[in-house]
Design an enzyme around this catalytic site. Sequence first.
Site, mmCIF file in Angstrom:
data_model
loop_
_atom_site.group_PDB
_atom_site.id
_atom_site.type_symbol
_atom_site.label_atom_id
_atom_site.label_comp_id
_atom_site.label_asym_id
_atom_site.label_seq_id
_atom_site.Cartn_x
_atom_site.Cartn_y
_atom_site.Cartn_z
ATOM 1 N N ARG A 1 59.334 18.539 41.152
ATOM 2 C CA ARG A 1 58.445 17.956 42.161
ATOM 3 C C ARG A 1 59.120 17.802 43.523
ATOM 4 N NH1 ARG A 1 53.980 14.772 40.501
ATOM 5 N NH2 ARG A 1 53.812 14.217 42.708
ATOM 6 N N HIS B 1 75.620 20.336 33.065
ATOM 7 C CA HIS B 1 75.916 21.771 32.957
ATOM 8 C C HIS B 1 75.296 22.470 34.158
ATOM 9 C CE1 HIS B 1 76.425 25.407 30.074
ATOM 10 N NE2 HIS B 1 76.392 25.830 31.325
ATOM 11 N N HIS C 1 68.672 23.160 37.670
ATOM 12 C CA HIS C 1 68.537 21.767 37.214
ATOM 13 C C HIS C 1 69.633 20.920 37.872
ATOM 14 C CE1 HIS C 1 71.238 23.677 34.360
ATOM 15 N NE2 HIS C 1 70.237 24.242 33.688
ATOM 16 N N THR D 1 69.656 28.922 28.240
ATOM 17 C CA THR D 1 70.501 27.880 27.690
ATOM 18 C C THR D 1 71.684 28.552 27.019
ATOM 19 O OG1 THR D 1 70.557 25.889 26.289
ATOM 20 C CG2 THR D 1 69.302 27.796 25.466
ATOM 21 N N HIS E 1 74.421 21.214 20.666
ATOM 22 C CA HIS E 1 73.334 22.178 20.778
ATOM 23 C C HIS E 1 72.374 22.025 19.599
ATOM 24 C CE1 HIS E 1 71.829 25.561 23.249
ATOM 25 N NE2 HIS E 1 71.112 25.806 22.154
ATOM 26 N N ASP E 2 71.212 21.504 19.901
ATOM 27 C CA ASP E 2 70.117 21.297 18.938
ATOM 28 C C ASP E 2 70.407 20.225 17.891
ATOM 29 O OD1 ASP E 2 68.575 23.092 20.269
ATOM 30 O OD2 ASP E 2 68.777 24.722 18.821
ATOM 31 N N GLU F 1 80.143 20.962 31.944
ATOM 32 C CA GLU F 1 80.126 22.208 31.184
ATOM 33 C C GLU F 1 79.794 23.372 32.108
ATOM 34 O OE1 GLU F 1 78.261 20.519 26.971
ATOM 35 O OE2 GLU F 1 77.047 21.776 28.298
ATOM 36 N N GLY G 1 71.390 16.633 24.763
ATOM 37 C CA GLY G 1 70.529 16.495 25.930
ATOM 38 C C GLY G 1 69.074 16.756 25.633
ATOM 39 N N HIS G 2 68.724 18.007 25.363
ATOM 40 C CA HIS G 2 67.320 18.386 25.227
ATOM 41 C C HIS G 2 66.602 17.554 24.174
ATOM 42 C CE1 HIS G 2 63.856 21.075 25.504
ATOM 43 N NE2 HIS G 2 63.788 21.013 24.192
#
Length: 237
Positions: free
Chosen positions: A18, A43, A50, A100, A190-191, A70, A213-214
């Site tokens: 935004r 990262h 981002h 990613t 990761h995941d 990272e 994170g995600h």
Amino acid sequence: MTKLSVNVNKIATLRNSRGGNVPNLLKVAADIESFGGQGITIHPRPDERHIRYQDARDLKKIVTTEFNIEGNPNQKFIDLVLEVNPTQVTLVPDAVDAITSNAGWDTRKHADFLTEVIATFRAKGIRTSIFVDPDTKMVEGAAKTGTDRIELYTESFAEEFAKGNKLAITPFVKAAKTASKFGVGINAGHDLNLDNIKFFKENIPNLLEVSIGHALISESLYLGLDNVINMYLNRLK
């Protein structure tokens, strides 16, 4: 207890969508720490889609726990890390156009490069970590570079665990034991999520830190950030 470092890339993605400064990345990072988070991970990527490079500089001023940066160690990234001087740098072999992270280093093929980069960071007092697949040969290669830690790339575990295959943890256990044998610390990421983190933690010896994170940010949309941070902390005890 395994430390929880929260990757705030997704907060930056939302902010950038935004323009302006909502949500405020610095406030979110400070809130994460106040809720019990034990580190902040970012990262930055070359296109700054981002996390922006300026975010790294701004976060350095306010992060009071561990600060982990990272990224793929191109010269711009190396210069940023040396300028900011975070607690830890995690080296990830991202392609420029990667959505990613999707693979660990070939630590044998890139041994000379990694050794040189790691020596540069360690000379500045920055802890180093190499992103690797759960392959004992890659872990051995990482150990020879002089790195302080490895970060196990856990996507394959997460995918199989979601299908009910708990044996997917096996190569990660072997990789962790190999790292410990060489005196290399163990991180992971990761995941990893609320469904699989407890099982992973209970089975990986000497797990020092996870970077999430995600999943954590997505879960927080439903459950609330304060609540999610402490749910992770409880599972990591």
